[in-house]
Scaffold this motif. Structure first.
Motif, PDB file in Angstrom:
ATOM      1  N   GLU A  50      43.457 -52.082  36.919  1.00  0.00           N
ATOM      2  CA  GLU A  50      42.381 -52.702  36.143  1.00  0.00           C
ATOM      3  C   GLU A  50      41.220 -51.731  35.925  1.00  0.00           C
ATOM      4  OE1 GLU A  50      42.454 -55.571  34.496  1.00  0.00           O
ATOM      5  OE2 GLU A  50      44.534 -55.664  35.158  1.00  0.00           O
ATOM      6  N   GLU A  51      40.886 -50.962  36.949  1.00  0.00           N
ATOM      7  CA  GLU A  51      39.794 -49.988  36.823  1.00  0.00           C
ATOM      8  C   GLU A  51      40.165 -48.886  35.832  1.00  0.00           C
ATOM      9  OE1 GLU A  51      36.214 -47.874  37.340  1.00  0.00           O
ATOM     10  OE2 GLU A  51      36.757 -49.961  37.605  1.00  0.00           O
ATOM     11  N   VAL A  52      41.386 -48.445  35.851  1.00  0.00           N
ATOM     12  CA  VAL A  52      41.846 -47.422  34.893  1.00  0.00           C
ATOM     13  C   VAL A  52      41.730 -47.964  33.468  1.00  0.00           C
ATOM     14  CG1 VAL A  52      43.831 -46.082  34.079  1.00  0.00           C
ATOM     15  CG2 VAL A  52      43.360 -46.247  36.527  1.00  0.00           C
ATOM     16  N   LYS A  53      42.187 -49.185  33.251  1.00  0.00           N
ATOM     17  CA  LYS A  53      42.078 -49.786  31.916  1.00  0.00           C
ATOM     18  C   LYS A  53      40.622 -49.875  31.483  1.00  0.00           C
ATOM     19  CE  LYS A  53      44.374 -53.655  32.229  1.00  0.00           C
ATOM     20  NZ  LYS A  53      45.214 -54.840  32.069  1.00  0.00           N
ATOM     21  N   ARG A  54      39.748 -50.289  32.393  1.00  0.00           N
ATOM     22  CA  ARG A  54      38.324 -50.408  32.074  1.00  0.00           C
ATOM     23  C   ARG A  54      37.749 -49.049  31.681  1.00  0.00           C
ATOM     24  NH1 ARG A  54      33.542 -49.491  33.793  1.00  0.00           N
ATOM     25  NH2 ARG A  54      34.117 -48.581  35.782  1.00  0.00           N
ATOM     26  N   LEU A  56      39.328 -46.414  30.519  1.00  0.00           N
ATOM     27  CA  LEU A  56      39.883 -45.947  29.244  1.00  0.00           C
ATOM     28  C   LEU A  56      39.260 -46.667  28.060  1.00  0.00           C
ATOM     29  CD1 LEU A  56      43.663 -45.548  30.177  1.00  0.00           C
ATOM     30  CD2 LEU A  56      42.000 -43.733  29.714  1.00  0.00           C
ATOM     31  N   LEU A  57      38.926 -47.917  28.227  1.00  0.00           N
ATOM     32  CA  LEU A  57      38.300 -48.675  27.149  1.00  0.00           C
ATOM     33  C   LEU A  57      36.870 -48.229  26.871  1.00  0.00           C
ATOM     34  CD1 LEU A  57      39.635 -52.262  27.855  1.00  0.00           C
ATOM     35  CD2 LEU A  57      40.303 -50.738  26.002  1.00  0.00           C
ATOM     36  N   LEU A  58      36.231 -47.610  27.860  1.00  0.00           N
ATOM     37  CA  LEU A  58      34.847 -47.144  27.703  1.00  0.00           C
ATOM     38  C   LEU A  58      34.757 -45.862  26.892  1.00  0.00           C
ATOM     39  CD1 LEU A  58      33.362 -47.830  31.252  1.00  0.00           C
ATOM     40  CD2 LEU A  58      33.000 -49.156  29.155  1.00  0.00           C
ATOM     41  N   ARG A  59      35.856 -45.210  26.678  1.00  0.00           N
ATOM     42  CA  ARG A  59      35.831 -43.922  25.951  1.00  0.00           C
ATOM     43  C   ARG A  59      35.684 -44.122  24.489  1.00  0.00           C
ATOM     44  NH1 ARG A  59      39.653 -39.616  28.899  1.00  0.00           N
ATOM     45  NH2 ARG A  59      38.730 -39.858  30.901  1.00  0.00           N
TER      46      ARG A  59
END
Length: 59
Positions: A50-54, A56-59
């Motif tokens: 979940e943290e990785v997805k979060r 990646l979405l911030l980029r």
């Protein structure tokens, strides 16, 4: 004999007789990467899916 040398010998002994230098080097590379990854997990140095997805979405 030291532990790393013993592990390398065991790894090579498990390979087929027709193994190439590339096969040996690849297996040693994978073994090293797995050892580092498992140590990181044991030390709690991991990031949740979940943290990785979060991130990646911030980029």
């Amino acid at each position: 004999m030291n532990e790393i040398k013993e592990e390398a010998k065991k790894l090579i002994d498990r390979l087929p007789d027709q193994a190439t230098w590339d096969d040996i080097m690849y297996q040693m590379y994978v073994k090293k990467k797995l050892d580092v990854s498992l140590k990181a997990a044991e030390d709690g140095e991991v990031v949740s899916h979940e943290e990785v997805k979060r991130r990646l979405l911030l980029r």
